[in-house]
Scaffold this motif. Structure first.
Motif, PDB file in Angstrom:
ATOM      1  N   GLU A  25      47.816  42.368  -2.757  1.00 21.79           N
ATOM      2  CA  GLU A  25      47.453  43.669  -1.422  1.00 21.79           C
ATOM      3  C   GLU A  25      47.597  44.876  -1.716  1.00 21.79           C
ATOM      4  O   GLU A  25      46.977  45.604  -0.909  1.00 21.79           O
ATOM      5  CB  GLU A  25      48.150  42.860  -0.027  1.00 21.79           C
ATOM      6  CG  GLU A  25      47.349  43.071   0.815  1.00 21.79           C
ATOM      7  CD  GLU A  25      47.321  42.784   1.731  1.00 21.79           C
ATOM      8  OE1 GLU A  25      47.288  42.771   3.546  1.00 21.79           O
ATOM      9  OE2 GLU A  25      48.593  40.950   1.911  1.00 21.79           O
ATOM     10  N   VAL A  26      48.888  45.212  -1.928  1.00 17.10           N
ATOM     11  CA  VAL A  26      48.839  46.828  -2.022  1.00 17.10           C
ATOM     12  C   VAL A  26      47.122  47.434  -2.886  1.00 17.10           C
ATOM     13  O   VAL A  26      46.588  48.498  -3.214  1.00 17.10           O
ATOM     14  CB  VAL A  26      50.322  47.203  -2.709  1.00 17.10           C
ATOM     15  CG1 VAL A  26      50.317  49.179  -3.134  1.00 17.10           C
ATOM     16  CG2 VAL A  26      50.905  47.154  -1.341  1.00 17.10           C
ATOM     17  N   PRO A  30      44.983  50.200  -0.692  1.00 12.57           N
ATOM     18  CA  PRO A  30      45.966  51.361  -1.689  1.00 12.57           C
ATOM     19  C   PRO A  30      46.476  51.735  -0.134  1.00 12.57           C
ATOM     20  O   PRO A  30      47.140  52.936  -0.624  1.00 12.57           O
ATOM     21  CB  PRO A  30      44.601  51.985  -2.158  1.00 12.57           C
ATOM     22  CG  PRO A  30      44.102  51.871  -2.571  1.00 12.57           C
ATOM     23  CD  PRO A  30      43.466  50.242  -1.847  1.00 12.57           C
ATOM     24  N   ALA A  31      45.749  52.022   1.000  1.00 12.58           N
ATOM     25  CA  ALA A  31      45.974  52.588   2.820  1.00 12.58           C
ATOM     26  C   ALA A  31      46.790  51.857   2.318  1.00 12.58           C
ATOM     27  O   ALA A  31      47.862  52.705   3.679  1.00 12.58           O
ATOM     28  CB  ALA A  31      45.014  52.429   3.040  1.00 12.58           C
ATOM     29  N   LYS A  32      47.421  50.758   2.337  1.00 18.52           N
ATOM     30  CA  LYS A  32      48.506  50.025   3.187  1.00 18.52           C
ATOM     31  C   LYS A  32      49.751  50.133   2.247  1.00 18.52           C
ATOM     32  O   LYS A  32      50.103  50.230   1.028  1.00 18.52           O
ATOM     33  CB  LYS A  32      48.045  48.006   2.961  1.00 18.52           C
ATOM     34  CG  LYS A  32      46.921  48.288   4.318  1.00 18.52           C
ATOM     35  CD  LYS A  32      46.914  47.067   5.488  1.00 18.52           C
ATOM     36  CE  LYS A  32      45.830  46.685   6.148  1.00 18.52           C
ATOM     37  NZ  LYS A  32      45.873  45.011   6.243  1.00 18.52           N
ATOM     38  N   THR A  33      50.882  50.343   3.228  1.00 14.01           N
ATOM     39  CA  THR A  33      51.987  49.987   1.671  1.00 14.01           C
ATOM     40  C   THR A  33      52.795  48.970   2.226  1.00 14.01           C
ATOM     41  O   THR A  33      52.819  48.268   3.048  1.00 14.01           O
ATOM     42  CB  THR A  33      53.160  51.450   2.732  1.00 14.01           C
ATOM     43  OG1 THR A  33      53.081  50.498   3.651  1.00 14.01           O
ATOM     44  CG2 THR A  33      52.323  53.063   2.685  1.00 14.01           C
ATOM     45  N   VAL A 126      67.670  65.501   3.667  1.00 12.18           N
ATOM     46  CA  VAL A 126      65.727  64.249   4.120  1.00 12.18           C
ATOM     47  C   VAL A 126      66.779  63.008   4.881  1.00 12.18           C
ATOM     48  O   VAL A 126      68.136  62.382   4.476  1.00 12.18           O
ATOM     49  CB  VAL A 126      65.477  63.806   3.134  1.00 12.18           C
ATOM     50  CG1 VAL A 126      64.353  62.397   2.965  1.00 12.18           C
ATOM     51  CG2 VAL A 126      64.707  64.722   2.557  1.00 12.18           C
ATOM     52  N   VAL A 127      66.011  62.045   5.885  1.00 11.56           N
ATOM     53  CA  VAL A 127      66.668  61.291   6.573  1.00 11.56           C
ATOM     54  C   VAL A 127      65.038  59.929   6.659  1.00 11.56           C
ATOM     55  O   VAL A 127      65.076  60.509   5.870  1.00 11.56           O
ATOM     56  CB  VAL A 127      67.669  61.280   7.954  1.00 11.56           C
ATOM     57  CG1 VAL A 127      68.816  61.937   8.262  1.00 11.56           C
ATOM     58  CG2 VAL A 127      66.154  61.900   8.876  1.00 11.56           C
ATOM     59  N   LEU A 128      66.214  59.000   6.220  1.00 11.22           N
ATOM     60  CA  LEU A 128      64.869  57.622   6.321  1.00 11.22           C
ATOM     61  C   LEU A 128      64.266  57.374   7.772  1.00 11.22           C
ATOM     62  O   LEU A 128      65.467  57.028   8.120  1.00 11.22           O
ATOM     63  CB  LEU A 128      65.153  56.468   5.910  1.00 11.22           C
ATOM     64  CG  LEU A 128      64.337  55.235   5.675  1.00 11.22           C
ATOM     65  CD1 LEU A 128      63.202  56.265   4.377  1.00 11.22           C
ATOM     66  CD2 LEU A 128      64.954  54.244   4.486  1.00 11.22           C
ATOM     67  N   ILE A 129      63.207  57.383   8.228  1.00  8.79           N
ATOM     68  CA  ILE A 129      62.619  56.228   9.283  1.00  8.79           C
ATOM     69  C   ILE A 129      61.879  55.506   9.318  1.00  8.79           C
ATOM     70  O   ILE A 129      61.282  55.331   8.088  1.00  8.79           O
ATOM     71  CB  ILE A 129      62.479  57.947  10.340  1.00  8.79           C
ATOM     72  CG1 ILE A 129      60.945  58.498   9.853  1.00  8.79           C
ATOM     73  CG2 ILE A 129      63.126  58.240  10.763  1.00  8.79           C
ATOM     74  CD1 ILE A 129      60.210  59.350  10.670  1.00  8.79           C
ATOM     75  N   THR A 130      61.889  54.717   9.973  1.00  6.02           N
ATOM     76  CA  THR A 130      60.604  53.163   9.842  1.00  6.02           C
ATOM     77  C   THR A 130      59.302  54.048  10.290  1.00  6.02           C
ATOM     78  O   THR A 130      59.174  55.261  10.733  1.00  6.02           O
ATOM     79  CB  THR A 130      60.573  52.287  11.047  1.00  6.02           C
ATOM     80  OG1 THR A 130      60.837  52.936  12.614  1.00  6.02           O
ATOM     81  CG2 THR A 130      62.041  52.145  10.583  1.00  6.02           C
ATOM     82  N   ALA A 131      58.327  53.640  10.316  1.00  5.46           N
ATOM     83  CA  ALA A 131      56.491  53.942   9.719  1.00  5.46           C
ATOM     84  C   ALA A 131      56.644  53.545  11.331  1.00  5.46           C
ATOM     85  O   ALA A 131      55.765  54.524  11.841  1.00  5.46           O
ATOM     86  CB  ALA A 131      55.845  53.246   8.831  1.00  5.46           C
TER      87      ALA A 131
END
Length: 584
Positions: A25-26, A30-33, A126-131
């Protein structure tokens, strides 16, 4: 198979077939992650997915609250860059900008971040955050100048239209969508978002300046073209039900506005100046206006005396201090405490700031002869139990206030004096006979406002030099019963502001009162009748165990409620000595 889907397969959260379907599907779109597809299909929860991603990449995962992110820190990364690379500044920690990234594994995003850091001269972590969090925070890029700028462009375009075209747009929806209405609404909304108490809109020779008062201090927030001054002022006058064609005399008005399901009141005042009319809007938030005594900062002896005074069936309570010291807020707190179905409460105010359920509030109008004095005569015929008079301004109001408390009413009012000891001489100056004061005055309480330290970032530091000397000197005169577990033994610690996202990196969050209360006692009554002098009043204050405003502030500073600098500034100390001490 990507590192993320491989990790999910290894952890048996999804199988190889599901991983292949996600990757297909990706490739197709390609616009979707991967993350979006995995969460959308219900294969894994978003937070669980990003926890796994965090452990795999070795990047800390944070669950940030969008409301904690200041507009100032967002300026670190331009909106378009943030949107394209899915990275956004969240705050500052130890001189580093915290950058939240949805895809820290993206090499191009990392290179773009390094370029920005070199160009702007900042270091980062840098830290990780949700979409989901990223998309929510992205909406905060809407700021005051950008919105006003867009509305100004609309205004300029509208100015080029013909009178015929503009004349057709007369429906309510069109008025609300008009550029000037948008500008005014954006200014108001940003003032509220910034916890401002007042909005000042004032003309200069070349521009229209907008300033917000935050925690007692004015800050310039925006400069508008001078050619829209008349339109902005007309819009505010219409909202406040004022005469739009009258610009020779001051006007007062008010309006209400609903913002995100919350109703806010605004008190508006205009004033003609040499360069045009100035307007000030006081923001009245009902949730902020009604506070408990504890919220105000009343504690210890001061709180005990206040509760004792309001429990009396009659008498006079006077709250004193300069303009902007929180006197009205204290009176509203008293009204909240005494308000119940068994008492008839009537207030005379100029103007009514907050509407209290169960209280009959009346606004004086001196221009038609309805002032505090005439209003007091009228409300005494309304069978009141408790009367609130906004301010004792003149001899007639003072005498009527005194006689109201003599006739079995609990009367609340304000007065302008420097401290609580100045209340009795001020009443005498207003031609109140000395013999009436002991039988009417119950409590005089003076106050000032200081900025409250942000509880999330304040820092404990040892007191040194001048500051330490001031604390020790004031502490010696504080009654032992009021000191609690505090002492001035070495090391003596105080608190200082640091700044964090929750307080917009200011180090302070709101304001708190410092108080001093003088109770009417038989000894004080004797002084009023026989030897009224400053020395005698001070001696009686000490005998009562009076805590001065500065002493109350020192106790609050030692407990980490505020800073010692704030206390010294509010109590008229030479703050330059403090500044010089901190620089040495």
């Amino acid at each position: 198979m990507s590192f993320l889907t491989k990790k999910l397969v290894d952890n048996k959260i999804i199988d190889a077939e599901q991983a292949a379907a996600v990757e297909a599907e990706v490739a197709k779109n390609p616009a979707k992650t991967e993350e979006e597809i995995l969460v959308a299909r219900g294969m894994v929860g978003e937070e669980e997915l990003f926890q796994i991603k965090s452990a795999t990449l070795g990047v800390p995962f944070v669950a940030v609250q969008p409301e904690d992110i200041s507009l100032e820190v967002l300026k670190t990364i331009p909106e378009e860059t943030a949107k394209f690379y899915r990275m956004i500044p969240l705050g500052e920690k130890k001189s580093q900008i915290i950058i939240g990234m949805v895809s820290p594994e993206d090499f191009k995003a990392q290179e773009a971040l390094k370029f920005l850091a070199r160009k702007s001269g900042f270091s980062y972590e840098v830290v990780l955050i949700t979409a989901r969090i990223f998309n929510t925070v992205l909406g905060k890029y809407r700021d005051l100048k950008k919105e006003v700028g867009a509305a100004l462009e609309e205004f300029q375009e509208e100015e080029t239209e013909t009178e015929t075209t503009r004349g057709k747009q007369t429906d309510v929806a069109s008025v609300e969508e008009a550029p000037i209405a948008k500008i005014v609404n954006v200014i108001i909304r940003n003032a509220i978002d910034g916890n401002a108490s007042d909005i000042h809109i004032e003309p200069s020779r070349t521009k229209l300046r907008v300033r917000f008062r935050v925690m007692g201090e004015l800050y310039s927030s925006l400069f508008l073209p001078l050619n829209i001054a008349t339109a902005v002022l007309a819009r505010i006058k219409i909202m406040s039900n004022m005469k739009i064609d009258e610009n020779r005399v001051p006007q007062d008005g008010r309006f209400s506005m609903k913002l995100e399901s919350k109703s806010m009141d605004f008190r508006v005042s205009t004033l003609p100046t040499a360069l045009g009319e100035k307007v000030v809007m006081r923001i009245l938030d009902p949730d902020v206006g009604f506070k408990t005594f504890e919220d105000l900062g009343l504690d210890g002896r001061n709180l005990e005396l206040m509760r004792k005074a309001i429990d009396e069936p009659f008498g006079l309570i006077l709250v004193t201090g300069p303009t902007g010291s929180g006197k009205s807020t204290t009176l509203y707190a008293v009204l909240q405490e005494v308000n119940n179905d068994k008492v008839n409460i009537i207030s005379l105010e100029d103007p009514v700031e907050y509407f209290c359920d169960g209280v009959n509030q009346s606004q004086v109008r001196p221009e038609i002869g309805f002032d505090f004095a005439s209003g007091l005569r009228s409300i005494l015929r309304q069978d009141p139990d408790i009367i609130m008079v906004g301010e004792v301004r003149d001899e007639e109001t003072a005498m009527l206030t005194i006689h109201s408390s003599l006739t079995g009413h609990l009367v609340l009012s304000t007065l302008h004096t420097n401290d609580s000891l100045g209340v009795v001489p001020r009443l005498v100056d207003l031609k109140v006979q000395n013999y009436l004061i002991p039988s009417t005055l119950t409590l005089a309480i003076a106050q000032r406002l200081v900025r409250r330290l942000c509880p999330d970032c304040k820092r404990k530091v040892p007191a040194k030099g001048y500051l330490k000397e001031k604390i020790v000197a004031e502490f010696k005169d504080i009654p032992v019963t009021s000191r609690g577990d505090l002492n001035t033994d070495d090391p003596l610690y105080v608190w200082e502001p640091v700044g964090c996202p929750k307080c917009n990196r200011q180090g302070f969050s709101g304001r708190v009162g410092i108080f001093e209360a003088l109770e009417m006692t038989p000894e004080l009554g004797e002084i009023v009748l026989t030897s009224l002098s400053e020395q005698a009043l001070k001696a009686e204050g000490r005998r009562q165990g009076l805590i001065t405003m500065r002493q109350d502030g020192v106790l609050k500073a030692m407990r980490g409620v505020t800073t010692i600098e704030e206390v010294l500034k509010a109590t008229e100390e030479d703050i330059m000595a403090v500044v010089n001490e901190k620089q040495n």
